[in-house]
Design an enzyme around this catalytic site. Structure first.
Site, PDB file in Angstrom:
ATOM      1  N   SER A 133       1.188  26.267  57.244  1.00  0.00           N
ATOM      2  CA  SER A 133      -0.147  26.137  57.820  1.00  0.00           C
ATOM      3  C   SER A 133      -0.162  25.064  58.896  1.00  0.00           C
ATOM      4  O   SER A 133       0.586  24.078  58.825  1.00  0.00           O
ATOM      5  CB  SER A 133      -1.144  25.757  56.723  1.00  0.00           C
ATOM      6  OG  SER A 133      -2.389  25.386  57.271  1.00  0.00           O
ATOM      7  N   TYR A 158      -4.182  20.560  50.138  1.00  0.00           N
ATOM      8  CA  TYR A 158      -3.680  21.856  50.621  1.00  0.00           C
ATOM      9  C   TYR A 158      -2.547  21.644  51.626  1.00  0.00           C
ATOM     10  O   TYR A 158      -1.469  22.249  51.518  1.00  0.00           O
ATOM     11  CB  TYR A 158      -4.814  22.655  51.255  1.00  0.00           C
ATOM     12  CG  TYR A 158      -4.349  23.886  51.990  1.00  0.00           C
ATOM     13  CD1 TYR A 158      -3.812  24.976  51.301  1.00  0.00           C
ATOM     14  CD2 TYR A 158      -4.445  23.973  53.380  1.00  0.00           C
ATOM     15  CE1 TYR A 158      -3.375  26.113  51.978  1.00  0.00           C
ATOM     16  CE2 TYR A 158      -4.027  25.097  54.064  1.00  0.00           C
ATOM     17  CZ  TYR A 158      -3.488  26.165  53.359  1.00  0.00           C
ATOM     18  OH  TYR A 158      -3.052  27.286  54.037  1.00  0.00           O
TER      19      TYR A 158
END
Length: 341
Positions: A133, A158
């Site tokens: 990501s 995350y």
């Protein structure tokens, strides 16, 4: 077939936004796809089921409802199917949700990814491609983001789990010579998208004739990347396994390559767009003007993302190029049709 060798792909997150689109692309090329998804309720399960319905009956597609945290069941699939390639897209997504339910990220993104790595090790797959990501860049403000930059300052759990995935993948590439490629996705959007992401939330508000929440008082910039460009990039990367960097310098190590068969790439549009322009494109697509609630930036968010995808282009001869105006219009047309707006 690739070089007269059968291609059998284990694809996790098959009922997800990117997973469904990539599966359709791979099936159109006559590859065999073994899909895995746990169909959890992080967001509307009926949307996941509708995506799955688009691919479930294809003769080259097999589906297993399974949580990747279930090691024994996952290993059984690896051992029975013996995929030649693995595309790992399953994860607990979302920056903001990681503040509410951190354990879900460890279970899925750390333990689940370890199970994937061990499965790949057990059958010696030809290539593991996994979703990372743009969030890994964290507090970095050296734009555009480049894969060689330091990513030691994540600002959400995350992001930390995605950085951990890259480190874990390198370890397995080094120890067991498994070719691994991590893909740092930048704000993916488009038809069949995730309901927890901004474009979907804005469209839902338009449908309800409600105001939209605009964070950081609208002063956000994102490298919005259309899903079809993601699919083309992923499908090309998957069939070109990572190789060792012959020029790797261990005294000045590049974190995105290695003396092992390990690579990391950005996949972004390379055209950072102010959030207000993104909203305007959606307003134009729906032919409305929406009321806006301007709010402070949320914990874990970054004010700007911007990608340098030159390494991706050098590797596969492609980089994303769909304009926000085109991509948002395509999403709006899908949304109107799906929700009968």
């Amino acid at each position: 077939m690739l070089n007269n060798q059968p291609i059998k792909i284990l694809l996790t997150g098959a009922a997800g936004f990117i997973g469904m689109h990539v599966t359709e692309k791979l099936l159109s090329r006559d590859f065999e796809v073994i899909g895995v998804d746990n169909l959890n309720d992080y967001y509307d399960v009926s949307l996941k089921e509708a995506r799955l319905k688009r691919i479930i009956d294809h003769q080259n597609f097999t589906f297993h409802k399974l949580d990747i945290n279930n090691k024994d069941a996952l290993f059984e699939i690896f051992n029975n199917e013996k995929p030649s390639h693995v595309l790992h897209l399953a994860a607990q997504a979302g920056v903001r949700y990681s503040l509410e339910n951190p354990h879900a990220y460890i279970d899925s993104n750390i333990q689940g990814f370890l199970n994937i790595l061990e499965g790949c090790r057990s059958i010696e797959v030809k290539h593991l491609v996994y979703a990372s990501s743009s969030s890994v860049y964290g507090g970095n403000t050296n734009y555009p983001f480049h894969e060689a930059q330091n990513i030691d300052h994540p600002i959400s759990l995350y992001a930390a789990t995605k950085k951990a995935n890259e480190l874990m993948a390198h370890t397995y590439s080094h120890l067991f010579n498994i070719p691994t490629t991590g893909l740092r996705f930048f704000t993916v959007y488009g038809p069949w998208g995730r309901p927890d992401m901004a474009l979907f939330l804005f469209a839902d508000a338009i449908k309800r004739k409600a105001a939209i929440d605009v964070y950081n008082f609208g002063k956000m910039v994102r490298d919005f990347t259309y899903v079809d460009d993601i699919v083309e990039s992923v499908s090309r990367v998957l069939l070109k396994p990572a190789t060792p960097n012959k020029d790797f310098n261990s005294e000045l190590p590049d974190p995105s390559s290695s003396a092992a068969p390990y690579l990391v790439f950005n996949i972004g549009n390379g055209q950072p767009t102010p959030l207000m322009e993104y909203i305007e494109a959606l307003e134009n697509a729906f032919d409305v003007k929406v009321e806006k609630n301007f709010l402070p930036i949320q914990p874990g968010d970054v004010p700007m993302t911007s990608s340098d995808c030159s390494r991706l282009y050098d590797w596969i001869g492609f980089k994303p190029n769909t304009s926000v105006q085109t991509g948002v219009l395509n999403f709006a047309n899908w949304y109107k049709d799906y929700y009968k707006v």
